[in-house]
Enzyme design. Sequence first.
Site, PDB file in Angstrom:
ATOM      1  N   ASN A  22       0.934  -0.823   0.118  1.00  0.00           N
ATOM      2  CA  ASN A  22      -0.085  -0.023  -0.092  1.00  0.00           C
ATOM      3  C   ASN A  22       0.652   1.273  -0.437  1.00  0.00           C
ATOM      4  OD1 ASN A  22      -1.630   2.417   0.707  1.00  0.00           O
ATOM      5  ND2 ASN A  22      -3.102   1.406   1.133  1.00  0.00           N
ATOM      6  N   HIS A  41       0.550   6.426   1.757  1.00  0.00           N
ATOM      7  CA  HIS A  41       1.501   7.147   2.551  1.00  0.00           C
ATOM      8  C   HIS A  41       2.335   7.694   2.435  1.00  0.00           C
ATOM      9  CE1 HIS A  41      -1.200   6.860   6.048  1.00  0.00           C
ATOM     10  NE2 HIS A  41      -1.012   5.410   6.109  1.00  0.00           N
ATOM     11  N   HIS A  91      -5.827   3.334  -1.448  1.00  0.00           N
ATOM     12  CA  HIS A  91      -6.935   3.870  -1.068  1.00  0.00           C
ATOM     13  C   HIS A  91      -7.529   5.143  -1.425  1.00  0.00           C
ATOM     14  CE1 HIS A  91      -9.517   4.228   2.939  1.00  0.00           C
ATOM     15  NE2 HIS A  91     -10.560   4.742   1.893  1.00  0.00           N
ATOM     16  N   ARG A  94      -9.346   7.780  -0.989  1.00  0.00           N
ATOM     17  CA  ARG A  94     -10.768   8.256   0.133  1.00  0.00           C
ATOM     18  C   ARG A  94     -11.092   9.715  -0.095  1.00  0.00           C
ATOM     19  NH1 ARG A  94      -8.398   6.646   5.382  1.00  0.00           N
ATOM     20  NH2 ARG A  94     -10.716   7.788   6.503  1.00  0.00           N
ATOM     21  N   ARG A 101      -6.841  12.877   0.637  1.00  0.00           N
ATOM     22  CA  ARG A 101      -6.083  13.329   1.816  1.00  0.00           C
ATOM     23  C   ARG A 101      -4.450  12.452   0.837  1.00  0.00           C
ATOM     24  NH1 ARG A 101      -7.694   9.763   7.424  1.00  0.00           N
ATOM     25  NH2 ARG A 101      -9.217  10.901   6.849  1.00  0.00           N
ATOM     26  N   GLU A 159      -8.854   0.360  -2.674  1.00  0.00           N
ATOM     27  CA  GLU A 159      -9.891   0.217  -1.467  1.00  0.00           C
ATOM     28  C   GLU A 159     -10.104   1.291  -1.526  1.00  0.00           C
ATOM     29  OE1 GLU A 159      -7.465   0.541   1.748  1.00  0.00           O
ATOM     30  OE2 GLU A 159      -6.304  -1.392   2.338  1.00  0.00           O
ATOM     31  N   THR A 202      -8.047   3.411   9.063  1.00  0.00           N
ATOM     32  CA  THR A 202      -9.313   3.011   8.315  1.00  0.00           C
ATOM     33  C   THR A 202      -9.559   1.983   9.708  1.00  0.00           C
ATOM     34  OG1 THR A 202      -9.502   2.575   6.618  1.00  0.00           O
ATOM     35  CG2 THR A 202     -10.963   1.326   7.764  1.00  0.00           C
ATOM     36  N   GLU A 212     -10.662  -9.276   3.314  1.00  0.00           N
ATOM     37  CA  GLU A 212      -9.794  -9.346   4.740  1.00  0.00           C
ATOM     38  C   GLU A 212      -9.995  -9.080   5.487  1.00  0.00           C
ATOM     39  OE1 GLU A 212      -7.181  -5.975   2.674  1.00  0.00           O
ATOM     40  OE2 GLU A 212      -6.006  -5.628   4.646  1.00  0.00           O
ATOM     41  N   HIS A 233      -3.637  -4.764   8.128  1.00  0.00           N
ATOM     42  CA  HIS A 233      -3.789  -3.328   8.344  1.00  0.00           C
ATOM     43  C   HIS A 233      -2.672  -3.867  10.433  1.00  0.00           C
ATOM     44  CE1 HIS A 233      -4.665   0.313  10.484  1.00  0.00           C
ATOM     45  NE2 HIS A 233      -5.855   0.560   9.511  1.00  0.00           N
TER      46      HIS A 233
HETATM   47  N1  PXP Z   1      -6.164  -2.825   4.777  1.00  0.00           N
HETATM   48  C1  PXP Z   1      -6.854  -2.366   4.291  1.00  0.00           C
HETATM   49  C2  PXP Z   1      -8.450  -2.645   4.384  1.00  0.00           C
HETATM   50  C3  PXP Z   1      -6.077  -0.417   4.923  1.00  0.00           C
HETATM   51  O1  PXP Z   1      -7.715   0.500   5.251  1.00  0.00           O
HETATM   52  C4  PXP Z   1      -5.121  -0.862   5.139  1.00  0.00           C
HETATM   53  C5  PXP Z   1      -4.853   0.988   5.732  1.00  0.00           C
HETATM   54  O2  PXP Z   1      -4.573   1.516   4.590  1.00  0.00           O
HETATM   55  C6  PXP Z   1      -4.559  -1.437   5.316  1.00  0.00           C
HETATM   56  C7  PXP Z   1      -4.546  -2.914   5.222  1.00  0.00           C
HETATM   57  C8  PXP Z   1      -3.247  -1.034   5.402  1.00  0.00           C
HETATM   58  O3  PXP Z   1      -2.748  -1.384   6.180  1.00  0.00           O
HETATM   59  P1  PXP Z   1      -0.794  -0.432   7.150  1.00  0.00           P
HETATM   60  O4  PXP Z   1      -0.794   1.056   6.702  1.00  0.00           O
HETATM   61  O5  PXP Z   1      -1.069  -0.441   8.444  1.00  0.00           O
HETATM   62  O6  PXP Z   1       0.039  -1.661   6.423  1.00  0.00           O
END
Ligand code: PXP
Length: 242
Positions: free
Chosen positions: A7, A10, A43, A45, A49, A70, A101, A151, A190
Amino acid sequence: MVLLGVNVDHVATVRQARRTFEPDPIMAATLAILGGADGITVHLREDRRHIQDRDLKLLREIVPNELNLEMAATEEMINIALSIKPDMVTIVPEKREEITTEGGLNVLAIKDSLKDVIKRIKDGGIPVSLFINPSRADIECSKEVGADMVEIHTGYYADSKGLQQLKELERIKDAIAYSVSLGLKTNAGHGLNYYNVKPIASIKGLRALYIGHSIVSRAVLVGIKEAVRQMKELIKEACLNV
Ligand code: PXP
């Protein structure tokens, strides 16, 4: 072997801190793939953001393996998904004020609308995953509303310690085994990082892990290609029970 979806939200968070052009999540995605990522997740949003519409469009062009979008189950996002056609959509709950989330979807409460949303996305040829808590009732409901995948939320595991963490791990193990037994492709994610990923990655039947913050954080120090390589190595060791 458990797959790794990286992901890159960030990377965009840092860019948006200055509303400028760098760092570019598209470049980060390319390097993550070169480091061994099996796919890229973003994601988009409602408040934009971090990831922007432009990012999603470009990622669709350059991600050769799995692009996972996402999104909240809103009309706007459904239309974007149907036009961009990611390789899969993960439906997540979304609140404007949250930092990230918080918790899985309350699938039982929104069962009827979810059924309709999933059908529309699947009719567009896109497989759908639901981000849910490690609960048998939520897994059964996900199957019933027509999801292809789930998930399992690992955030409670990641945020706890000691005995409580072992309990959360057992809940996740039970949820994954149950979900696999119902024929759902089963992912998890997550809050996973370089210190807590192995017990999760070694769970039998798991298809993929979705990891963002810890990889981007390590990438600030060692580069994203190396950060992904290190995470892949841990997942591999866990899968081989090293
Ligand atoms: N899975 C989902 C559904 C999420 O919303 C997120 C955060 O965007 C992640 C995984 C990844 O989480 P993390 O950034 O804490 O690794």
